[in-house]
Design an enzyme around this catalytic site. Structure first.
Site, PDB file in Angstrom:
ATOM      1  N   HIS A   1      -3.371  -9.541  10.226  1.00 12.58           N
ATOM      2  CA  HIS A   1      -4.227  -8.999  11.294  1.00 12.58           C
ATOM      3  C   HIS A   1      -5.259 -10.018  11.775  1.00 12.58           C
ATOM      4  CE1 HIS A   1      -2.410  -5.133  10.642  1.00 12.58           C
ATOM      5  NE2 HIS A   1      -2.850  -5.066   9.403  1.00 12.58           N
TER       6      HIS A   1
ATOM      7  N   ASN B   1      -3.402   6.242   5.769  1.00 13.01           N
ATOM      8  CA  ASN B   1      -2.640   5.304   6.586  1.00 13.01           C
ATOM      9  C   ASN B   1      -1.140   5.482   6.404  1.00 13.01           C
ATOM     10  OD1 ASN B   1      -2.831   2.966   8.423  1.00 13.01           O
ATOM     11  ND2 ASN B   1      -1.877   1.830   6.758  1.00 13.01           N
TER      12      ASN B   1
ATOM     13  N   LYS C   1       0.826  -1.221   0.000  1.00 11.85           N
ATOM     14  CA  LYS C   1       0.000   0.000   0.000  1.00 11.85           C
ATOM     15  C   LYS C   1       0.854   1.263   0.000  1.00 11.85           C
ATOM     16  CE  LYS C   1      -2.259  -0.940   3.825  1.00 11.85           C
ATOM     17  NZ  LYS C   1      -1.696  -2.277   4.120  1.00 11.85           N
TER      18      LYS C   1
END
Length: 477
Positions: free
Chosen positions: A203, A152, A129
């Site tokens: 995650h 982010n 990302k």
């Protein structure tokens, strides 16, 4: 100015990390009565507290019930799970709860209505990302666009809006990295162009299953419809599952393009060592051309080739000239802690890939090398399946040097296919790796884990690795 009509409203911001602090500052400036709450005590949050206006009420060390029951709106930082009891109770009581991303989007959208359309370009995925978002921003700026860059990565979008308001400027495009945590609390968020780079296990200490994790990622396009655009990785099975399940429902979704290293697609793909462009519905007419030789892309590695194609697709569809895209691909050096060459010593390259915090990232990183690799891995487990490393490790990794809380678990997963050794800390891991390496080998720090058992964050881990490696002395024959 904003759709949420914040002036005079009681707004509780949950979480005082970067996003929460940005949201609190912006809301206070917009006239809201802001309360910030965080489970950490004040002593652990001094740096954040010092940035807040005096008008912001602080409730630190606990989450008092009344600051939720009295709130007109609750804004949640991405690091705070929506399942915690105060938020679950507030939701059950009918309180409006949104994330910092949704707050920023609603404010930006209201500015779009007042000024002019501001394209919102959003990127999510398990890996790549930050590199893709930064490269896309580089392309947009090279084309002359004034961008708002954040999410982010870098500053929170609310912080960027605050800066924009104070400078009385309006961006010509928003370029944002978006995490799954941010997407959990969206409501109207609708990017004009969105990309999902990949979906690999990550995650799983927060999500109960891969399906739940993928659903969080899918929220990036849940409100998209024509003429919005979604870009997907045609080589990524989980992304294609989302496409099959969500994007073909009655033709109501966004227009979908793809990128692929493996096959020809509507979008960008690799053919005979060249990145080819096939955008049949480009707004300026069908675009079919050869963009660049793969070898001319400055950032290396199979995953960076995918990142480069995703960024290029978004840039071209956003109106960037081909020349600006091509120039950026040749110039962009990549980001720190992502397959970063630290030094070459005695014929051995030392690579800092501290951002490789999940198994999928490490697989792509190891695949990028055609020389023997000594892999330094380990840290705090995020419920990763380390056995998925077996296929790429066998034949490529000559030794794995393991550190941190997950060291024994990784050793159990890999110990029968490659040589493994445990190290007490990162310094000892580098020492062992150097002793194991021969000329032509690569020592790769790519942990497949979070850093918080031994380091402040992945940057701290990467910086310590670089310091240790730079202190190594040349062995003289």
């Amino acid at each position: 100015m904003d759709r949420i009509k914040s002036a005079g409203k009681k707004i509780t911001v949950v979480g005082l990390a970067r996003s929460g602090a940005g949201a609190a500052r912006l809301l206070a400036e917009m006239g809201a009565v802001v309360t910030v709450t965080d489970s950490k005590p004040a002593g652990d949050l001094t740096d954040r507290v010092s940035t807040l206006p005096a008008s912001v009420r602080l409730c630190l060390g606990s989450h008092p019930d009344e600051i939720f029951s009295d709130a007109d709106l609750i804004v949640v930082s991405p690091g705070v799970p929506l399942a915690i009891k105060p938020l679950a109770d507030a939701k059950a009581a009918g309180k409006k709860i949104i994330g910092e991303l949704e707050l920023a989007y609603q404010i930006i959208e209201s500015r779009m209505a007042e000024e002019k359309a501001i394209p919102f370009l959003a990127i999510t995925g398990s890996n790549g990302k930050s590199t893709t978002t930064t490269l896309l921003n580089h392309m947009m700026k090279a084309a002359g666009f004034r961008t708002m860059f954040g999410g982010n990565i870098g500053n929170a979008l609310t912080e960027e809006i605050l800066k924009m308001n104070r400078e009385n400027t309006v961006p010509e495009a928003v370029v944002a990295e978006i995490s799954s945590f941010q997407l959990e609390a969206v409501e109207t968020f609708r990017p004009n162009i969105a990309a999902i780079l990949n979906i690999t296990p990550d995650h799983l200490d927060r999500y109960h299953s891969m399906e739940e994790y993928a659903d969080a990622k899918a929220a990036i396009f849940q409100n998209q419809h024509a003429p919005d655009i979604l870009i997907l990785n045609a080589d990524d099975p989980e992304s294609m599952k989302l496409h099959a399940a969500r994007c073909s429902e009655g033709g109501r979704g966004p227009h979908v393009y793809f990128f692929s290293r493996m096959r020809e697609v509507d979008g960008l793909y690799v053919r005979d060592g060249i990145v080819a462009v096939n955008l049949p519905h480009h707004k300026q007419g069908a675009m079919n051309l050869e963009l660049i030789n793969v070898g001319d892309i400055r950032i290396k590695g199979v995953h960076n080739l995918e990142n480069a194609m995703a960024a290029s697709a978004m840039a071209l569809l956003a109106g960037c000239p081909v020349g600006a895209v091509r120039k950026s691909l040749r110039e962009f050096r990549g980001l720190e802690h992502r397959l970063e060459l630290v030094r070459e010593l005695d014929g051995v390259k030392y690579i800092n890939d501290s951002k490789g915090t999940n198994v999928g990232a490490v697989i792509k990183s190891v695949e990028s090398f055609d020389v023997p690799v000594i892999l330094i891995a380990g840290g705090r487990d995020k419920a990763g399946d380390f056995s998925a490393l077996r296929g790429v490790a066998e034949g490529r990794v000559k030794r794995a040097v393991l550190i941190g809380e997950a060291a024994a678990k990784i050793q159990h997963a890999l110990g029968d296919v490659i040589e493994t050794v445990l190290a007490r800390d990162l310094r000892e891991a580098v020492k062992i790796s150097r002793a194991s390496a021969k000329e032509g080998d690569t020592v790769l720090l790519s942990p497949a884990c979070a850093s918080f058992d031994m380091f402040r964050d992945f940057e701290d881990r990467g910086n310590q690795f670089k310091t240790i490696v730079r202190e190594l002395e040349t062995v003289h024959a």
